[in-house]
Each structure stands twice: as structure tokens, then as C-alpha cells.
Design a protein around this motif. Structure first.
Motif: not given
Length: 778
Positions: A5-21, A109-120
Motif C-alpha cells: 500500500v505504501l510503495i505506490p504512495l512513496l514512489l508517486a513522490c518521484f513521478i514528478p521528477f521522472i515526468s521531466k523526461f 493521482y492514479l497511484m494515490m488512488f490505487m494505494a487508497a483502494m488497496l488500503g480499503v
């Protein structure tokens, strides 16, 4: 499990940096491995010998709130759907979303949503479940409103948020009552105490609150109105929300608590009635739509209603059919949303009135749509998984137990007929979708661009889902004993063994109901243009959307008037409202809970010195009311502060006295500097009512604080913590000055953050002053 559950949230923090490429490599390529990794982790639990297990992580143990993750057949089903279809959605989005889009925002947003659903679906603690539940509402709000330049996107996002949050708060009330009644926050422990819940006087409230949360999230009638407006989201979001995630959360909630409520007759009545009504209304309204995604949205509403009704039935076959259809619906509905996105992407429109004859240009897409729509329609073909669960649904409607009252008995009698009615229109909108898009007359002149087949990459995800439709249809029992039986057993709270067969004989009433659906549905499809004028009568001008818009408009008007009534710019009025509220709420609560305790036996002796100091402070405080000099008012307030410091010295608290002296000196100096630039205080002519209210509020608030102080000293509700600090001060903080050790070591982070907040406030004040000075200079 917490890491999944936490990995999608944690990795989502790095998506903005990846999206630069993203112009070199699409961001979705990197994101794809997150849900796929979760899917691979959980797929290993599928098997005949699977046993549920639980992991506990301490969070707030003093309140009985821990992060308890529980994996059984039901949660495993949902986890695999969330992660598996999530992987396909990300893969599909790589080809659907152009690199010029704000991909960083989208995938966060998508990874945050997926993590939330997994948590539910994994949470065993009701309050942890609620936390993730509301996170799904927030993240879906962001996804639906992703194209925020579009007014309809903003409207749909707000609508979904308001309705689902309303239900979520109601559900939270039900959870609180459940925890009070059972004395636990664990769902499994609540299930073990179902007799206690069923005998509780709070049962109607608990059931109502929990069902309200489930109905709003799963778009049950009349809360279904948010779902069609959510279609303004990008198609990958629609495919994800409608097939495997958000709208299924309400179904999961009902399924999870079914062992608790299934023996309560009103659970059967409310859930079954809401589900069957939603099935009929959603399927009926789907035929009216002209937007492809709107057709699928109402079809989702109808399918959710069917599953909800089966969960309400509560019989073994109904529960198994519900679980089976959750899986089947995810496969064919996910593929159909992707097909709709392909059609929109390659033709430039989703308006079915402008489409037709696309099978010539898009044969692969048409083939995928054929399998998806015919499976959704429940066409009796052995390679379509939708037929199996649809026939099980019919069978479940024919074997309902007699209810305990006349309402339940009436439902038992009419449900089979309503099931056929809703399924007929399901058949109609399914064929309407396929034949309206891929057959008939070509209308190329109405299309924004010339149609052509989608790229192979965009077809991979719907192909995988359609293969799921076919393989489950051909080998239905391959997912039965190893997968579905565990999920159904978790809902039914007992072993569920229900073999799936295609042919039950001509005398099977369920099969006869399927033939009626196909026969009457085919007639309605062929004559749709003749009878579709019925929609001008029902619903006609009636619309739940209009009711929603009316309520929101009136709410905004009322809120504006209410806010204007007290937001007058008067600090005196603001303080009066705040103090009066504190006085009223605190006073009433303490009175109702016997919180006032006055015990003068343990008070220290009062000498003449203390009396003189207190009288001086009282006189200085009253003098501030009558003085018209800023300087005099500040000095008089300083007398009150210094008087408190002297009392600290007398009662042997030199540290507090020194702190109070310093703070009071700094405060007086700052006030003098600030008030130097302000005009002197002036007498204000106020009405007798204003004077009376000010007097009552000030006197009442002062009395309240006095009584609260005495009551806190007189009461012994909690053990003292001072002994702990006295004992641990030297060993933990290395000092004998307990106050300093507490401030610097034991709550050092609090002190650090307080200093940080003060520093930020100081910078903000300086910036405002600097801005004012610069504007004045110009």
C-alpha cells in the motif's frame, strides 16, 4: 502487506521528477511496474489451500487503532482486480495520453488512488478503512477533474466529491457506533460479535449509516447521479474507476459486513430493493444516452445494482453469483471503456449519432467490442463469462427465503420480474452500443477525423481483458475452487461450493428467463426508434440532477447570506462569536457530563501578599476598559502579566516566572511600538443590547475559565504524569531542570516546529510590511 500500500504512495513522490523526461520516455512506462509488481506479489496467494492471515502494525494502540491488514478470499479478489487492471490501465494510458499532457499530475493521482483502494480492501480496522475510503474520494476528485480547463470536468469532480464524502461521513458515524457497541475496532472481531450488534438498540442507525456510505460510493439509486458526470475524466480513469476500483468499494463494504447484517431482515429489504431498483433504472436510462461513455456509465450503474441486489439476497448462490459477477464485470466493462476511448481517440467523437459502420475501418476494435458487449448482455454463449453470472443471478432471484414481514414477502415475489425487466434493457443497451458504433451506415462526413485502427499498444490492454472474458467463459471452474470459492466464503461466512455449468436443461427456469431476455430484448433493439419516445414521459422533465443542482444553488445562496451576516470586518464581533461558542459548547458539555468538580481541601494557604497582588491585577484589568490611552491600556495589561509572574515566584516556580517576565516584557514593548502608529482609543456609543451581550460573554467566559481551572485541579480522572518526568528527566534528558528537559528534549520537535511557525509568521509579516512600504513609495 503494508508495503504494497505504501510503495505506490512513496514512489508517486518521484513521478514528478521522472515526468521531466516524458518527451524521451513516456512516464507511464516507469509507472507500469508499480501496479504490476503489486499484482505479482499477490497472485502467488491464489490456490486451493489459501488460508486468511493478518498483519498488525502499531499506529495509535492507546485508542485501539492499529493498521491491521487482513488478506482473505474477498480482499484477494479485489487486490488482484485493483492491481491487475491498474497495470492494464497504465499500459493503455501510455498510448492514450500524449506526452504534452501533465503526466506527472496524472500518475501521481492514479497511484494515490490505487494505494487508497488497496488500503480499503485490506484494512481490518474500521477507522483505518475510513481513512483510505476518504482518500479514494479525494484522489478520484483529482482524477475526474484532471482536465481542469473543462468546466464539465470541474463540475463532475465536485459532484462526485460532495456525494461520496457525504456518504463517507455517514459511514464514519456507523463505524463509531459499531466500535462503541462491540468495544473493538477490528472488523473480524466485530463479525465474531455479530449477536451483540444484532441485539443492540443502535442497530438501525448502524445499518443506515453504513449502507449510506456504500450506496453513495457504489452509485446506487438515487445517489447514482455523480457517476455519469465522472465521465469527463480521461478514458483510462473511467476504465479504472468503473471496472475495478471506486464504484466497487461500496460493494466491498457490503460484502465485508454481510456476515454481520445478513440475518437482519431490513438488510435484505433495503439492500435488495436498492440494488434491483438501481439495476432497472440504470439499464433503462442507458438506452437513452448518445455519448458512448455515458452509455457505459449507466450500464455500470445497472451492473452495480445487480451485484448489490445479490449481496442483499444473502443466499449461498446469490453471494457466489455476486462475487463471480464482480470478476466478470471487471473484464468486460474495462475492455468496453477502453474500446470507447479508442473510438474517441481515432474518430474524434463519442457521439453515437455520428458513428456507424466502423467495423470496416476498425475490425480489431469491433471484435473486442463484440465480445465485451455480448458478455455484458448475458447472451447465452459458452465462451462469454457474463452469461454464467447472469444466469446465476436469475437462479438466485428464484430461491429467496420468505421474509419475516409483508415488505420482505412482497420483494421476494416481485424481484424475479424486476430482474428480467432490468436484464432486458441491459441486453438492449449492450447491442445498441455495438451495432450503433460498428455497423450500419457510415457517416464519415460527421466525424472530426478519418477513422482508422488503433495502434497495437493501445489494443493490448483490452485484448487481455477480452481474453479474460473468453477464458473464464470456456473454463469457468478454473477460477472457482482456487479463487471465487474463497471470496464467496468470506462473504457468506461459511464454505461455498458452487460448481458452474453452462447447460442446466430446457426446464431450467433461469435459462428460460435468459431466453425471455434475449427474445424481448431483440424486439426492443429492432424497434428502438419506435418506442424511445417513452423517455419524454419517463423521466420526462424529472431529473435528479436538477434536484442536486437546486440544492447546491440554495446551499451556496444560504451560505453566502450567513457568511455575510457575521463577516462584517469587526474584530469585536468575531471575538464575541468565538468566545460565546466556547462558553456555550464547553459549559453545556461539562454540565451534561458532570465535569464541574469544586474541591477546596487541597488548596495552599492564601496570605495578604497574594490577596494584594490579585486585587491589583483585578483593578488593572478593569481599568483597561475605561482608559482611552493606548499606552495606559498596554501598561495596565502589563501589570496583570507581571502580577502573574510574581504569583509564580511566590508558589516556587522560578522558571515559569522568568519565562513570564521575559514574554510580558517583550509583549509590552512590541505593543507600544505597534500602537504608537495607531489612533488613541475612543469611546463607542453602543446599544444596551450590545453592552449586555458583551458583559454576559466576558463575565461568563471568565467564570468558565475559573471553574475549569478549579475543576481540573479538583479532579483526579487521570494519573499524574509528573512522576514520570521527575523520574526520567536525568536519565533521558541528562538534566535535573525538569521544565527545561521537557521543552528541549522530550518535546523538542514540538518546540522546533513552534519556532518554525513563528519564523514563517515573522517572514510573512515582514513581507506584508515591506510590500506596503514599497507601494507607498511608488
Amino acid at each position: 502487506m503494508i508495503y504494497t500500500v505504501l510503495i505506490p504512495l512513496l514512489l508517486a513522490c518521484f513521478i514528478p521528477f521522472i515526468s521531466k523526461f516524458k518527451h524521451q520516455v513516456h512516464t507511464g512506462v516507469f509507472v507500469f511496474f508499480i501496479p504490476f509488481g503489486v499484482f505479482l506479489y499477490f497472485i502467488r496467494f491464489v490456490g486451493g489451500n489459501f488460508e486468511p492471515f493478518k498483519h498488525t502494525y502499531n499506529w495509535i494502540p492507546s485508542l485501539g487503532i492499529n493498521i491491521d491488514f487482513y488478506l482473505d478470499g474477498l480482499s484477494l479478489l479485489f487486490v488482484l482486480l485493483i492491481s491487475g487492471i491498474g497495470s492494464l490501465v497504465v499500459l493503455y494510458s501510455i498510448y492514450y495520453l500524449h506526452s504534452t499532457e501533465r503526466l506527472g499530475h496524472f500518475y501521481v493521482y492514479l497511484m494515490m488512488f490505487m494505494a487508497a483502494m488497496l488500503g480499503v480492501v485490506l484494512s481490518d480496522n474500521v477507522f483505518v478503512l475510513y481513512t483510505f475510503w476518504e482518500l479514494t474520494s479525494i484522489s478520484s476528485f483529482l482524477l475526474i477533474g484532471y482536465w481542469d480547463h473543462n468546466k464539465r470536468s470541474r463540475y463532475g469532480a465536485q459532484k462526485s466529491l460532495l456525494i461520496t464524502i457525504f456518504g463517507g461521513l455517514s459511514m464514519f458515524g456507523g463505524f463509531i457506533l459499531l466500535s462503541v457497541v462491540t468495544g473493538t475496532t477490528s472488523i473480524q472481531a466485530m463479525i465474531d460479535q455479530k449477536d451483540v450488534i444484532l441485539e443492540s438498540g443502535y442497530l438501525p442507525l448502524i445499518l443506515g449509516f453504513v449502507l449510506l456510505g456504500a450506496f453513495t460510493k457504489s452509485a446506487q439509486f438515487p445517489f447514482h447521479i455523480w457517476l455519469p458526470d465522472a465521465m469527463e475524466a480521461p478514458t483510462p480513469v473511467s476504465a479504472y474507476l468503473h471496472s475495478a476500483t471506486m464504484v466497487k468499494a461500496g460493494l466491498f463494504l457490503i460484502a465485508r459486513f454481510s456476515p454481520v447484517f445478513s440475518e437482519y431482515v431490513w438488510f435484505f429489504i433495503i439492500v435488495s430493493a436498492a440494488g434491483i431498483l438501481t439495476l432497472c433504472w440504470g439499464s433503462y436510462m442507458a438506452v437513452r444516452q448518445t455519448d458512448l461513455k455515458a452509455i457505459l456509465a449507466f450500464s455500470t450503474i445497472s451492473q452495480l445494482g445487480m451485484i448489490m441486489a445479490m449481496l442483499g439476497f444473502g443466499t449461498e448462490v446469490a453471494v457466489f453469483a455476486a462475487v463471480f459477477h464482480i470478476l466478470n464485470h471487471a473484464t468486460f466493462k474495462g475492455s468496453l471503456f477502453m474500446v470507447a476511448g479508442i473510438v474517441d481517440h481515432e474518430t474524434g467523437t463519442r457521439d453515437i449519432r455520428k458513428l456507424g459502420g466502423l467495423m470496416t475501418f476498425m475490425p480489431m476494435t469491433a471484435t473486442l467490442a463484440l465480445f465485451g458487449t455480448f458478455s455484458m448482455a448475458g447472451v447465452p454463449l459458452p465462451f462469454l463469462n457474463g452469461f454464467y453470472s447472469k444466469e446465476l443471478f436469475f437462479d438466485a432471484t428464484l430461491h429467496l427465503s420468505e421474509g419475516l414481514n409483508s415488505v420482505a414477502a412482497f420483494l421476494v415475489a416481485v424481484i424475479p420480474y424486476l430482474a428480467v425487466f432490468g436484464s432486458i434493457f441491459t441486453f438492449v443497451y449492450s447491442l445498441y452500443f455495438f451495432f450503433g458504433v460498428f455497423t450500419g451506415k457510415k457517416q464519415l462526413n460527421l466525424l472530426p477525423k478519418k477513422p482508422h485502427e488503433a495502434p497495437v499498444g493501445m489494443l493490448i490492454s483490452p485484448i487481455v481483458l477480452v481474453l479474460g472474458v473468453i477464458l473464464i467463459g470456456i473454463f469457468p471452474n478454473s477460477v472457482n475452487g482456487t479463487f471465487l470459492a474463497h471470496a464467496a466464503g468470506a462473504v457468506f461466512n461459511d464454505d461455498v461450493v458452487h460448481p458452474v455449468k453452462y447447460w442446466h436443461g430446457w426446464d431450467s427456469r433461469a435459462f428460460q428467463m435468459s431466453l425471455i431476455v434475449v427474445g424481448l430484448g431483440s424486439i426492443l433493439v429492432a424497434t428502438r426508434t419506435k418506442w424511445n419516445k417513452v423517455y419524454s414521459v419517463l423521466p420526462g422533465s424529472l431529473s435528479f440532477n436538477r434536484a442536486y443542482d437546486f440544492l447546491i444553488e440554495k446551499l451556496n445562496t444560504f451560505s453566502g447570506k450567513l457568511t455575510t451576516s457575521y463577516m462584517t470586518g469587526s474584530l469585536r464581533l468575531y471575538m464575541s462569536i468565538i468566545l460565546a461558542t466556547i462558553l456555550l459548547v464547553t459549559g453545556v458539555f461539562m454540565f451534561m457530563t458532570n465535569g464541574f468538580t469544586l474541591d477546596f481541601n487541597r488548596l495552599a494557604k492564601v496570605t495578604v501578599i497574594e490577596v494584594a497582588i490579585v486585587i491589583t491585577m483585578i483593578v488593572a484589568a478593569f481599568a483597561t476598559i475605561f482608559t482611552r490611552s493606548n499606552l495606559a491600556a498596554i501598561l495596565l495589561l502589563g501589570v496583570v502579566g507581571y502580577g502573574i509572574s510574581i504569583l509564580f515566584v511566590i508558589y516556587r516556580a522560578p522558571d515559569l516566572a522568568l519565562t513570564q517576565f521575559i514574554i510580558e516584557t517583550v509583549t509590552v514593548a512590541l505593543f507600544i511600538l505597534c500602537f504608537y502608529h495607531l489612533p488613541n482609543l475612543q469611546h463607542r456609543d453602543e446599544s444596551l443590547g450590545a453592552i449586555t451581550s458583551n458583559t454576559l460573554i466576558s463575565a461568563g467566559f471568565g467564570l468558565l475559565m475559573t471553574v475549569v481551572g478549579i475543576s481540573s485541579f479538583s479532579s483526579d480522572w487521570f494519573g499524574t504524569i509528573s512522576d514520570y518526568f521527575l523520574e526520567k528527566s536525568h536519565s533521558l534528558g541528562g538534566g535535573d531542570n525538569v521544565v527545561n528537559v521537557i521543552l528541549v528534549d522530550m518535546r523538542g520537535l514540538d518546540t522546533l516546529f513552534e519556532i518554525t511557525v513563528l519564523g514563517i509568521a515573522a517572514l510573512a509579516i515582514y513581507s506584508l510590511i515591506k510590500l506596503k512600504v514599497n507601494k507607498g513609495a511608488k
